[in-house]
Design an enzyme around this catalytic site. Structure first.
Site, mmCIF file in Angstrom:
data_model
loop_
_atom_site.group_PDB
_atom_site.id
_atom_site.type_symbol
_atom_site.label_atom_id
_atom_site.label_comp_id
_atom_site.label_asym_id
_atom_site.label_seq_id
_atom_site.Cartn_x
_atom_site.Cartn_y
_atom_site.Cartn_z
ATOM 1 N N GLU A 1 0.824 -1.215 0.000
ATOM 2 C CA GLU A 1 0.000 0.000 0.000
ATOM 3 C C GLU A 1 0.856 1.262 0.000
ATOM 4 O O GLU A 1 0.750 2.074 0.925
ATOM 5 C CB GLU A 1 -0.875 0.033 1.256
ATOM 6 C CG GLU A 1 -1.769 -1.146 1.458
ATOM 7 C CD GLU A 1 -2.641 -1.007 2.711
ATOM 8 O OE1 GLU A 1 -3.698 -1.635 2.731
ATOM 9 O OE2 GLU A 1 -2.252 -0.270 3.643
ATOM 10 N N PRO A 2 1.689 1.460 -0.986
ATOM 11 C CA PRO A 2 2.571 2.636 -0.943
ATOM 12 C C PRO A 2 1.842 3.940 -1.233
ATOM 13 O O PRO A 2 0.965 4.007 -2.094
ATOM 14 C CB PRO A 2 3.583 2.343 -2.053
ATOM 15 C CG PRO A 2 2.842 1.463 -3.010
ATOM 16 C CD PRO A 2 1.883 0.646 -2.185
ATOM 17 N N GLY A 3 2.210 4.961 -0.512
ATOM 18 C CA GLY A 3 1.724 6.312 -0.799
ATOM 19 C C GLY A 3 2.929 7.197 -1.079
ATOM 20 O O GLY A 3 3.211 7.592 -2.204
ATOM 21 N N ARG A 4 3.690 7.475 -0.013
ATOM 22 C CA ARG A 4 4.834 8.384 -0.098
ATOM 23 C C ARG A 4 5.825 7.985 -1.194
ATOM 24 O O ARG A 4 6.257 8.814 -1.987
ATOM 25 C CB ARG A 4 5.555 8.371 1.255
ATOM 26 C CG ARG A 4 6.601 9.450 1.432
ATOM 27 C CD ARG A 4 7.281 9.288 2.796
ATOM 28 N NE ARG A 4 6.346 9.146 3.882
ATOM 29 C CZ ARG A 4 5.751 10.147 4.513
ATOM 30 N NH1 ARG A 4 6.041 11.379 4.177
ATOM 31 N NH2 ARG A 4 4.890 9.932 5.500
ATOM 32 N N ARG B 1 3.883 19.682 6.471
ATOM 33 C CA ARG B 1 4.730 18.651 7.102
ATOM 34 C C ARG B 1 5.818 19.220 8.013
ATOM 35 O O ARG B 1 6.029 18.701 9.116
ATOM 36 C CB ARG B 1 5.344 17.728 6.051
ATOM 37 C CG ARG B 1 4.314 16.853 5.324
ATOM 38 C CD ARG B 1 4.969 15.823 4.412
ATOM 39 N NE ARG B 1 5.698 14.828 5.154
ATOM 40 C CZ ARG B 1 7.017 14.780 5.247
ATOM 41 N NH1 ARG B 1 7.775 15.672 4.630
ATOM 42 N NH2 ARG B 1 7.603 13.851 5.957
ATOM 43 N N TYR C 1 5.337 17.830 11.707
ATOM 44 C CA TYR C 1 6.243 16.756 12.161
ATOM 45 C C TYR C 1 7.678 17.245 12.347
ATOM 46 O O TYR C 1 8.565 16.420 12.533
ATOM 47 C CB TYR C 1 6.342 15.647 11.111
ATOM 48 C CG TYR C 1 5.078 15.061 10.571
ATOM 49 C CD1 TYR C 1 4.138 14.458 11.405
ATOM 50 C CD2 TYR C 1 4.843 15.041 9.197
ATOM 51 C CE1 TYR C 1 2.999 13.876 10.873
ATOM 52 C CE2 TYR C 1 3.709 14.453 8.662
ATOM 53 C CZ TYR C 1 2.791 13.882 9.507
ATOM 54 O OH TYR C 1 1.679 13.297 8.991
ATOM 55 N N CYS D 1 0.215 33.761 9.978
ATOM 56 C CA CYS D 1 0.388 34.391 11.282
ATOM 57 C C CYS D 1 0.530 33.338 12.383
ATOM 58 O O CYS D 1 -0.364 33.148 13.202
ATOM 59 C CB CYS D 1 -0.818 35.309 11.532
ATOM 60 S SG CYS D 1 -0.512 36.462 12.859
ATOM 61 N N GLU D 2 1.620 32.603 12.336
ATOM 62 C CA GLU D 2 1.961 31.567 13.318
ATOM 63 C C GLU D 2 3.483 31.440 13.324
ATOM 64 O O GLU D 2 4.095 31.385 12.244
ATOM 65 C CB GLU D 2 1.423 30.180 12.892
ATOM 66 C CG GLU D 2 -0.056 30.007 12.901
ATOM 67 C CD GLU D 2 -0.657 29.870 14.286
ATOM 68 O OE1 GLU D 2 0.087 29.593 15.247
ATOM 69 O OE2 GLU D 2 -1.870 30.064 14.384
ATOM 70 N N TYR E 1 1.401 13.835 1.133
ATOM 71 C CA TYR E 1 1.004 14.448 2.402
ATOM 72 C C TYR E 1 1.321 15.944 2.425
ATOM 73 O O TYR E 1 1.612 16.496 3.483
ATOM 74 C CB TYR E 1 1.661 13.718 3.586
ATOM 75 C CG TYR E 1 1.428 12.225 3.528
ATOM 76 C CD1 TYR E 1 0.158 11.704 3.747
ATOM 77 C CD2 TYR E 1 2.457 11.349 3.193
ATOM 78 C CE1 TYR E 1 -0.083 10.342 3.645
ATOM 79 C CE2 TYR E 1 2.222 9.987 3.091
ATOM 80 C CZ TYR E 1 0.958 9.490 3.315
ATOM 81 O OH TYR E 1 0.721 8.149 3.211
HETATM 82 C C1 LIG Z 1 -3.042 1.824 6.382
HETATM 83 C C2 LIG Z 1 -2.100 2.602 5.569
HETATM 84 N N1 LIG Z 1 -1.695 2.111 4.391
HETATM 85 C C3 LIG Z 1 -0.839 2.774 3.606
HETATM 86 C C4 LIG Z 1 -0.331 3.988 3.999
HETATM 87 C C5 LIG Z 1 0.655 4.684 3.100
HETATM 88 O O1 LIG Z 1 1.872 4.824 3.732
HETATM 89 P P1 LIG Z 1 3.095 5.481 2.974
HETATM 90 O O2 LIG Z 1 2.613 6.744 2.387
HETATM 91 O O3 LIG Z 1 4.103 5.709 4.039
HETATM 92 O O4 LIG Z 1 3.555 4.502 1.953
HETATM 93 C C6 LIG Z 1 -0.719 4.545 5.215
HETATM 94 C C7 LIG Z 1 -0.151 5.816 5.670
HETATM 95 O O5 LIG Z 1 0.067 6.089 6.800
HETATM 96 C C8 LIG Z 1 -1.633 3.829 6.023
HETATM 97 O O6 LIG Z 1 -2.033 4.317 7.196
#
Ligand SMILES: Cc1ncc(COP(=O)(O)O)c(C=O)c1O
Length: 495
Positions: A354-357, A393, A397, A423-424, A452
């Site tokens: 499940e890649p996002g980043r 981000r 973080y 304004c922070e 993100y």
């Molecule tokens: C359940 C789940 N799957 C996949 C992801 C994607 O993670 P990443 O963007 O680090 O690959 C996340 C992100 O936190 C997540 O919570």
């Protein structure tokens, strides 16, 4: 604005940019971008650096090319994604970012390389060859519709954390039976939608399982579920992006597994399809995926012993990217898959990642314009038009995202905090960065802004969410309009 043909008419920057910092945003000159030969450009930069103690960041980087072959320096027009040309300018694919700035009416704006997204997806697909698998792009990282459409056209599934993400995935053309609906607080109406659409649904808690069972009855259709297990392996990342520890808000209590299995068995409309885990995000050590996979496999065996014919092993996403752009060795999708391949190859399961980043993060930068430079106490500040509203981000973080000027600059090299106009005091994009002193109107990018960043953008201080553009096979195209104050005022009409 129709910018579909911008690249074809892409203009060169004023040559004064090469020797100094322009006061204004670059003006088009009406000729095609010249490509500078790397050797002569590097020599020129070296000559300039000998003349001046105040080195430009770009010049310094380009000089290093000769000895270190950085992955972020290429011949102008010859790199993939975001890189410094050997002429000292920043590029995305074949286009100079200052030329793009000259054409785009917005600032700040998000800029993407479509080819980089393609390459990122293909790296996952190639890594998983030989295993039954599907890749689920984590839409939470970036929900831009053309980007989602592109990923589904490449063959990706989608991982979703709300009913609206599921609707958006459907609008982008994803096969909803190849989507996974995740989350610790899924709402009954969202669950009904997910079941109607045939999505896989992660079971997160006892109440979540009850809600899924109710939703299945309501729509009179079987729900395919994965049990989300916390392997309790420390991903060694910021606490805010660690998700798979025993005390996490996500996933079931592992000690209650038997309760979940018994409950699923009682409900004819619940089909236990597999197990899921997600350790966290920004992970740079893949051996923890192996540790987690071993633990997950024990759960698979236990579940199979109970008579369930499960089909999926989902080991989540989480791979980090090279935010420091130092060329650090960040594990690739192949490194990740190869770490677990021997463990999972003969299980008779479809593996899900499940890649996002790592799919979208390095495919974008936030392109800003310098408003001014100031000093207070012992601090120097570069004030830009981008802010925590556009990119949260660093404030959220304390995350590092690399920052560079878009063009060579002869300003004095100094140490700056790069801050926005919000304004922070928490409104910063980078702290203690070594940069040449820019002038108002110069371009400044925050790198690795694909994941993100826009997805977390807000309209705080009524700084409206930025427009988005991508470079697609050499051409610049707008892929999202910038929000306007009129969009905001519309919410109050007729009340
Ligand atoms: C359940 C789940 N799957 C996949 C992801 C994607 O993670 P990443 O963007 O680090 O690959 C996340 C992100 O936190 C997540 O919570």
């Amino acid at each position: 604005m129709d910018v579909g043909t911008i690249a074809r008419g892409m203009m060169a920057c004023s040559s004064s940019h090469a020797s100094g910092c322009p006061m204004q945003r670059p003006a088009p000159l009406g000729r095609v971008q010249p490509i500078v030969k790397p050797s002569s450009a590097v020599l020129k930069l070296q000559r300039r650096s000998r003349r001046s103690a105040a080195l430009c960041v770009q010049a310094t980087v380009a000089e290093r090319l000769e000895v270190s072959a950085s992955p972020y320096i290429h011949e102008p027009g010859k790199g993939l994604g975001f890189y410094t040309g050997t002429d000292g300018y920043l590029y995305v694919d074949n286009l100079r970012i200052d030329d793009i700035r000259a054409q785009v009416p917005d600032s700040p704006f998000y800029l993407y390389s479509k080819n980089r997204i393609t390459a990122n997806y293909k790296a996952y697909a190639a890594a998983l060859e030989g295993l039954e698998h599907f890749v689920g792009y984590a839409v939470k990282a970036n929900n831009n519709l053309p980007i989602m459409r592109h990923l589904q056209s490449l063959g990706s599934g989608a991982v979703l954390v709300s009913g609206n993400e599921l609707r958006a995935a459907e609008a982008a053309g994803f096969d909803t039976t190849r989507t996974i609906f995740n989350g610790n607080g899924k709402l009954p109406e969202e669950l009904r939608l997910a079941i109607e659409k045939g999505a896989l649904i992660n079971v997160d808690s006892e109440f979540d399982l009850e809600n899924i069972a109710e939703a299945a009855k309501a729509v009179d259709k079987a729900a395919r579920v994965l049990i989300r297990i916390n392997p309790d392996v420390d991903p060694q990342v910021h606490a805010y992006v660690s998700t798979g520890l025993a005390n996490s808000k996500f996933g079931i209590r592992n000690s209650h597994l038997q309760w979940f299995l018994d409950r699923v068995r009682q409900e004819p409309l619940l089909e236990l399809a597999g197990v899921h885990s997600h350790l966290g995000s920004t992970i740079t050590k893949v051996d923890i995926f192996r540790d987690a996979a071993r633990i997950m496999i024990r759960f698979v065996e236990k579940i199979r012993e109970e008579g369930f014919d499960i089909k999926y092993l989902n080991i989540g996403g989480g791979l980090g990217i090279d935010y420091h752009r130092r060329g650090d060795k960040i594990p690739s999708p192949a490194d990740l898959v190869n770490t677990v391949r021997d463990l999972v190859a003969d299980l008779g399961l479809t593996m899900i990642l499940e890649p996002g980043r790592s799919m979208i993060g390095n495919a974008s930068a936030l392109v800003n314009t310098v408003t001014g430079v100031k000093t207070n106490g012992n601090k120097n500040f570069i004030v830009i038009d981008g802010s925590m509203s556009a990119l949260l981000r660093p404030s959220l973080y304390d995350a590092y995202q690399h920052i560079e000027l878009t063009a060579p600059c002869n300003g004095k090299q100094d140490t700056f905090d790069i801050v926005g106009p919000v304004c922070e005091s928490a409104d910063f994009l980078g702290k203690e960065r070594e940069l040449a002193t820019p002038k108002a109107g110069d371009g400044l990018v925050v790198h690795d802004a694909g994941a993100y960043c826009m997805a977390m953008a807000s309209t705080y201080n009524l700084k409206m969410r930025p427009a988005e553009y991508w470079v697609s096979d050499g051409e610049l195209k707008q892929i999202r309009k910038g929000e306007t104050l009129q969009d905001h005022l519309r919410y109050f009409e007729g009340l």
